[in-house]
Design a protein around this motif. Structure first.
Motif, PDB file in Angstrom:
ATOM      1  N   GLY A 340     -38.067  42.619  38.369  1.00  0.00           N
ATOM      2  CA  GLY A 340     -39.074  41.453  38.414  1.00  0.00           C
ATOM      3  C   GLY A 340     -40.494  42.113  38.092  1.00  0.00           C
ATOM      4  O   GLY A 340     -40.570  42.606  36.970  1.00  0.00           O
ATOM      5  N   TYR A 341     -41.209  42.083  39.074  1.00  0.00           N
ATOM      6  CA  TYR A 341     -42.566  42.445  38.940  1.00  0.00           C
ATOM      7  C   TYR A 341     -43.053  43.300  40.194  1.00  0.00           C
ATOM      8  O   TYR A 341     -42.781  42.945  41.188  1.00  0.00           O
ATOM      9  N   ASP A 342     -43.874  44.392  39.588  1.00  0.00           N
ATOM     10  CA  ASP A 342     -44.659  45.013  40.667  1.00  0.00           C
ATOM     11  C   ASP A 342     -45.690  44.836  40.744  1.00  0.00           C
ATOM     12  O   ASP A 342     -46.548  44.640  39.478  1.00  0.00           O
ATOM     13  N   ILE A 343     -46.613  44.554  41.925  1.00  0.00           N
ATOM     14  CA  ILE A 343     -48.044  44.359  41.898  1.00  0.00           C
ATOM     15  C   ILE A 343     -48.878  45.439  42.601  1.00  0.00           C
ATOM     16  O   ILE A 343     -48.231  45.624  43.868  1.00  0.00           O
ATOM     17  N   VAL A 344     -49.809  46.000  42.002  1.00  0.00           N
ATOM     18  CA  VAL A 344     -50.510  47.306  43.060  1.00  0.00           C
ATOM     19  C   VAL A 344     -51.529  46.728  43.556  1.00  0.00           C
ATOM     20  O   VAL A 344     -52.378  46.386  42.632  1.00  0.00           O
ATOM     21  N   ILE A 345     -51.836  46.891  44.838  1.00  0.00           N
ATOM     22  CA  ILE A 345     -53.094  46.289  45.319  1.00  0.00           C
ATOM     23  C   ILE A 345     -53.539  47.210  46.129  1.00  0.00           C
ATOM     24  O   ILE A 345     -53.045  47.962  47.041  1.00  0.00           O
ATOM     25  N   ALA A 346     -54.964  47.718  46.193  1.00  0.00           N
ATOM     26  CA  ALA A 346     -55.818  48.537  46.866  1.00  0.00           C
ATOM     27  C   ALA A 346     -56.514  47.743  47.731  1.00  0.00           C
ATOM     28  O   ALA A 346     -57.137  46.861  47.473  1.00  0.00           O
ATOM     29  N   ARG A 347     -56.915  48.719  48.826  1.00  0.00           N
ATOM     30  CA  ARG A 347     -57.757  48.317  49.845  1.00  0.00           C
ATOM     31  C   ARG A 347     -58.409  49.485  50.666  1.00  0.00           C
ATOM     32  O   ARG A 347     -58.103  50.574  50.577  1.00  0.00           O
ATOM     33  N   LYS A 348     -59.481  49.138  51.483  1.00  0.00           N
ATOM     34  CA  LYS A 348     -59.827  50.388  52.221  1.00  0.00           C
ATOM     35  C   LYS A 348     -58.857  51.030  53.284  1.00  0.00           C
ATOM     36  O   LYS A 348     -58.007  50.140  53.508  1.00  0.00           O
ATOM     37  N   GLN A 349     -59.170  51.758  53.785  1.00  0.00           N
ATOM     38  CA  GLN A 349     -58.028  52.576  54.640  1.00  0.00           C
ATOM     39  C   GLN A 349     -57.836  51.769  55.944  1.00  0.00           C
ATOM     40  O   GLN A 349     -56.528  51.807  56.333  1.00  0.00           O
ATOM     41  N   PHE A 350     -58.592  51.272  56.324  1.00  0.00           N
ATOM     42  CA  PHE A 350     -58.230  50.413  57.748  1.00  0.00           C
ATOM     43  C   PHE A 350     -58.308  48.965  57.572  1.00  0.00           C
ATOM     44  O   PHE A 350     -58.364  48.305  58.377  1.00  0.00           O
ATOM     45  N   THR A 351     -58.006  48.381  56.341  1.00  0.00           N
ATOM     46  CA  THR A 351     -57.696  47.000  56.003  1.00  0.00           C
ATOM     47  C   THR A 351     -56.214  46.956  55.786  1.00  0.00           C
ATOM     48  O   THR A 351     -55.584  47.550  54.921  1.00  0.00           O
ATOM     49  N   PHE A 352     -55.593  46.074  56.555  1.00  0.00           N
ATOM     50  CA  PHE A 352     -54.147  45.848  56.431  1.00  0.00           C
ATOM     51  C   PHE A 352     -53.823  44.368  55.966  1.00  0.00           C
ATOM     52  O   PHE A 352     -54.044  43.608  56.933  1.00  0.00           O
ATOM     53  N   LEU A 353     -53.172  43.973  54.960  1.00  0.00           N
ATOM     54  CA  LEU A 353     -52.837  42.827  54.854  1.00  0.00           C
ATOM     55  C   LEU A 353     -51.612  42.581  55.749  1.00  0.00           C
ATOM     56  O   LEU A 353     -50.694  43.403  55.777  1.00  0.00           O
ATOM     57  N   GLU A 354     -51.575  41.096  56.125  1.00  0.00           N
ATOM     58  CA  GLU A 354     -50.546  40.808  56.809  1.00  0.00           C
ATOM     59  C   GLU A 354     -49.120  40.591  55.873  1.00  0.00           C
ATOM     60  O   GLU A 354     -49.436  40.094  54.765  1.00  0.00           O
ATOM     61  N   THR A 355     -47.917  41.079  56.173  1.00  0.00           N
ATOM     62  CA  THR A 355     -46.807  41.091  55.115  1.00  0.00           C
ATOM     63  C   THR A 355     -45.823  40.127  55.752  1.00  0.00           C
ATOM     64  O   THR A 355     -44.821  39.957  55.024  1.00  0.00           O
ATOM     65  N   ASP A 356     -45.997  39.399  56.955  1.00  0.00           N
ATOM     66  CA  ASP A 356     -44.864  38.682  57.344  1.00  0.00           C
ATOM     67  C   ASP A 356     -44.345  37.399  56.173  1.00  0.00           C
ATOM     68  O   ASP A 356     -43.284  37.426  56.035  1.00  0.00           O
ATOM     69  N   ASN A 357     -45.650  36.966  55.879  1.00  0.00           N
ATOM     70  CA  ASN A 357     -45.622  35.771  54.793  1.00  0.00           C
ATOM     71  C   ASN A 357     -45.894  36.002  53.613  1.00  0.00           C
ATOM     72  O   ASN A 357     -46.275  35.243  52.652  1.00  0.00           O
ATOM     73  N   LEU A 358     -45.842  37.357  53.221  1.00  0.00           N
ATOM     74  CA  LEU A 358     -46.740  37.616  51.713  1.00  0.00           C
ATOM     75  C   LEU A 358     -45.860  37.078  50.802  1.00  0.00           C
ATOM     76  O   LEU A 358     -44.290  37.533  50.938  1.00  0.00           O
ATOM     77  N   ALA A 359     -46.429  36.623  49.585  1.00  0.00           N
ATOM     78  CA  ALA A 359     -45.678  35.978  48.617  1.00  0.00           C
ATOM     79  C   ALA A 359     -46.369  35.970  47.366  1.00  0.00           C
ATOM     80  O   ALA A 359     -47.571  35.955  47.394  1.00  0.00           O
ATOM     81  N   ILE A 360     -45.914  35.507  46.200  1.00  0.00           N
ATOM     82  CA  ILE A 360     -46.278  34.933  45.062  1.00  0.00           C
ATOM     83  C   ILE A 360     -46.056  33.714  44.682  1.00  0.00           C
ATOM     84  O   ILE A 360     -44.899  33.208  44.832  1.00  0.00           O
ATOM     85  N   GLN A 361     -47.015  32.962  43.704  1.00  0.00           N
ATOM     86  CA  GLN A 361     -46.587  31.939  43.119  1.00  0.00           C
ATOM     87  C   GLN A 361     -46.068  32.217  41.577  1.00  0.00           C
ATOM     88  O   GLN A 361     -47.098  32.976  41.045  1.00  0.00           O
ATOM     89  N   ALA A 362     -44.813  31.907  41.130  1.00  0.00           N
ATOM     90  CA  ALA A 362     -44.441  32.296  39.687  1.00  0.00           C
ATOM     91  C   ALA A 362     -43.772  31.182  39.443  1.00  0.00           C
ATOM     92  O   ALA A 362     -42.645  30.758  40.011  1.00  0.00           O
ATOM     93  N   GLY A 363     -43.803  30.620  37.932  1.00  0.00           N
ATOM     94  CA  GLY A 363     -43.292  29.505  37.658  1.00  0.00           C
ATOM     95  C   GLY A 363     -43.028  28.264  38.492  1.00  0.00           C
ATOM     96  O   GLY A 363     -41.755  27.835  38.536  1.00  0.00           O
ATOM     97  N   GLY A 364     -43.975  28.002  39.331  1.00  0.00           N
ATOM     98  CA  GLY A 364     -44.009  26.893  40.115  1.00  0.00           C
ATOM     99  C   GLY A 364     -42.903  27.151  41.530  1.00  0.00           C
ATOM    100  O   GLY A 364     -42.986  26.314  42.178  1.00  0.00           O
ATOM    101  N   LYS A 365     -42.724  28.452  41.643  1.00  0.00           N
ATOM    102  CA  LYS A 365     -41.924  28.701  42.916  1.00  0.00           C
ATOM    103  C   LYS A 365     -42.568  29.813  43.699  1.00  0.00           C
ATOM    104  O   LYS A 365     -43.577  30.350  43.155  1.00  0.00           O
ATOM    105  N   THR A 366     -42.361  29.527  44.900  1.00  0.00           N
ATOM    106  CA  THR A 366     -42.934  30.724  45.890  1.00  0.00           C
ATOM    107  C   THR A 366     -41.768  31.893  46.061  1.00  0.00           C
ATOM    108  O   THR A 366     -40.527  31.437  46.511  1.00  0.00           O
ATOM    109  N   VAL A 367     -42.245  33.064  45.690  1.00  0.00           N
ATOM    110  CA  VAL A 367     -41.219  34.102  46.061  1.00  0.00           C
ATOM    111  C   VAL A 367     -41.723  35.221  46.971  1.00  0.00           C
ATOM    112  O   VAL A 367     -42.901  35.740  46.693  1.00  0.00           O
ATOM    113  N   SER A 368     -41.116  35.592  48.102  1.00  0.00           N
ATOM    114  CA  SER A 368     -41.419  36.402  49.062  1.00  0.00           C
ATOM    115  C   SER A 368     -41.407  37.693  48.469  1.00  0.00           C
ATOM    116  O   SER A 368     -40.344  38.094  47.497  1.00  0.00           O
ATOM    117  N   VAL A 369     -42.044  38.524  49.157  1.00  0.00           N
ATOM    118  CA  VAL A 369     -42.102  40.044  48.740  1.00  0.00           C
ATOM    119  C   VAL A 369     -40.702  40.738  48.971  1.00  0.00           C
ATOM    120  O   VAL A 369     -40.015  40.465  50.235  1.00  0.00           O
TER     121      VAL A 369
END
Length: 425
Positions: A340-369
């Protein structure tokens, strides 16, 4: 990190008459308590635990309210001899000889509503030089007495007059004001791994104790993104200033943030909370003056939460920063993989993305991590370091947008509460 009802004022002498059977009745009813970490000699690390106490009891006894006026000299930086010169503290000079001839001497103690501090000396047998191992083998266990079971809060020290002596101090939880005799339990770990316990008892003199300058119940609070921080008590003593409170949050914070204490507009110190969910404790240095006009607490920063309402475009990655609320995210790359696809995301040390509903939109569909890598450092050309992770998605379609509920981060609040100084008990 331990009264607003009182300014620094002259303590009045109080005569207290205790019933002769008070101790027995209390014992029956209650059977059975920047600490600022001081520098420890490089060659000496102390395994913490308890020591002794002070204070009044039985018959007619006098509780002279310290002829102590809080001054600008911090007791935390003084030796016991210098503390005595300030007119506070109780001299003990009680010694205990260990099985190998080493002598532990309790030189003196001071006490207030925040801590009980013991000043001590350890002398190795004549002609013996101490080593790291010598002092790692010793530990203070606890201080026992009437209604007293005080645990160690840590301490430190340094070499004394020669290489066979160590001079130290250790702090403990406050002791009961009704204890007349205190017993220090002191441990030694032998070379064979066995532990030998010793005890040393000494009298405590009430008129040498120190009481709190300010001791007040509070009803102050500060709203944060996921709830409220409540400040419940403040106790300012000659050794430290302690503010205690509790959290009412949606979830326990990843980090407690930083709080500053100001007295008369001057910063006394800043600290992060020591917490036992939901309770926390803030410990600061002692007040720098005896003329109190204002006391303020400032929540400089604390955990924050930003809700991400719009999808984040993935159209043009390549170390591109995207401002999202107060923070930036760096979309480092979007790479096709075998699955599939790998996405590399960087942020500050104490910034944390919520991952429970993390997903992408691709080809008109929602794909969960599908998987998330461990974080790893990314060093920028300017020397700053960010933290990146790889987010993998199982899809043959090119990712168009990143969908995320939000992120947690260290947010600047700069919210202030003023503590009245004109309250009286």
């Amino acid at each position: 990190m331990r009264t607003i009802d009182k300014k620094f004022e002259e303590y009045k002498q109080i005569q207290v008459q205790a019933p002769s059977d008070l101790e027995g009745r209390l014992r029956d009813a209650l059977q059975y308590v920047p600490v600022k970490h001081r520098k420890v000699s490089k060659t000496v690390v102390w395994i913490s635990s308890a020591v002794a106490a002070l204070i009044l009891m039985v018959g007619a006894y006098e509780y002279p309210a310290l002829a102590y006026y809080f001054n600008k000299v911090s007791l935390n930086s003084l030796s016991f001899a210098e503390v005595m010169e300030q007119g506070v503290g109780q001299r003990v000079d009680k010694s205990l000889t260990l099985n190998d001839g080493t002598v532990l001497t309790i030189n003196g103690v001071i006490a207030d509503d925040n801590v009980f501090r013991m000043y001590y000396t350890i002398d190795r047998p004549a002609g013996t030089e101490y080593s790291d191992d010598d002092f790692l083998r010793y530990s203070f266990d606890q201080v026992q007495g009437f209604l007293t079971h005080s645990k160690s809060l840590g301490g430190g020290g340094s070499p004394g007059k020669d290489k066979s002596q160590f001079i130290g101090e250790n702090e403990f939880e406050p002791v009961s004001p009704f204890a007349r005799t205190l017993t220090l339990v002191f441990n030694e770990w032998l070379d064979n791994g066995e532990k030998v316990s010793y005890s040393i008892s000494f009298d405590f003199e009430a008129n040498k104790a120190m009481k709190s300058i300010i001791k007040e119940k509070l009803s102050e609070s500060i709203a944060v993104d996921k709830g409220t921080i409540h400040y419940d008590y403040i106790t300012a003593s000659p050794t430290s200033t302690i503010v205690k409170g509790h959290y009412e949050l949606e979830e326990y914070p990843r980090f407690s943030g930083e709080t500053k204490l100001y007295v008369n507009g001057i910063e006394v110190g800043r600290t992060r909370a020591e917490a036992h969910n939901p309770d926390f404790s803030l410990q600061f240095d002692p007040f720098p003056t005896d003329h109190i006009q204002s006391i303020e607490l400032v929540l400089d920063n604390f955990e924050g939460y930003h809700k991400i309402n719009e999808p984040i475009s993935l159209a043009s990655p390549s170390d591109r920063s995207v401002k999202v609320g107060d923070e930036k995210l760096w979309i480092r790359s979007v790479t096709k993989t075998r699955t599939g696809y790998d996405i590399v995301i960087a942020r500050k040390q104490f910034t944390f993305l919520e991952t429970d509903n993390l997903a992408i939109q691709a080809g008109g569909k929602t794909v969960s991590v599908a998987s998330i890598s461990e974080e790893r450092p990314w060093t920028l050309n300017n020397g700053n370091i960010l933290w990146e992770q790889t987010y993998s998605f199982n899809t043959e379609d090119i990712p168009e947008f990143l969908i995320c509920d939000g992120y947690q981060y260290i947010k600047t609040y700069n919210k202030k509460i003023s503590i009245p100084v004109d309250r009286r008990k």
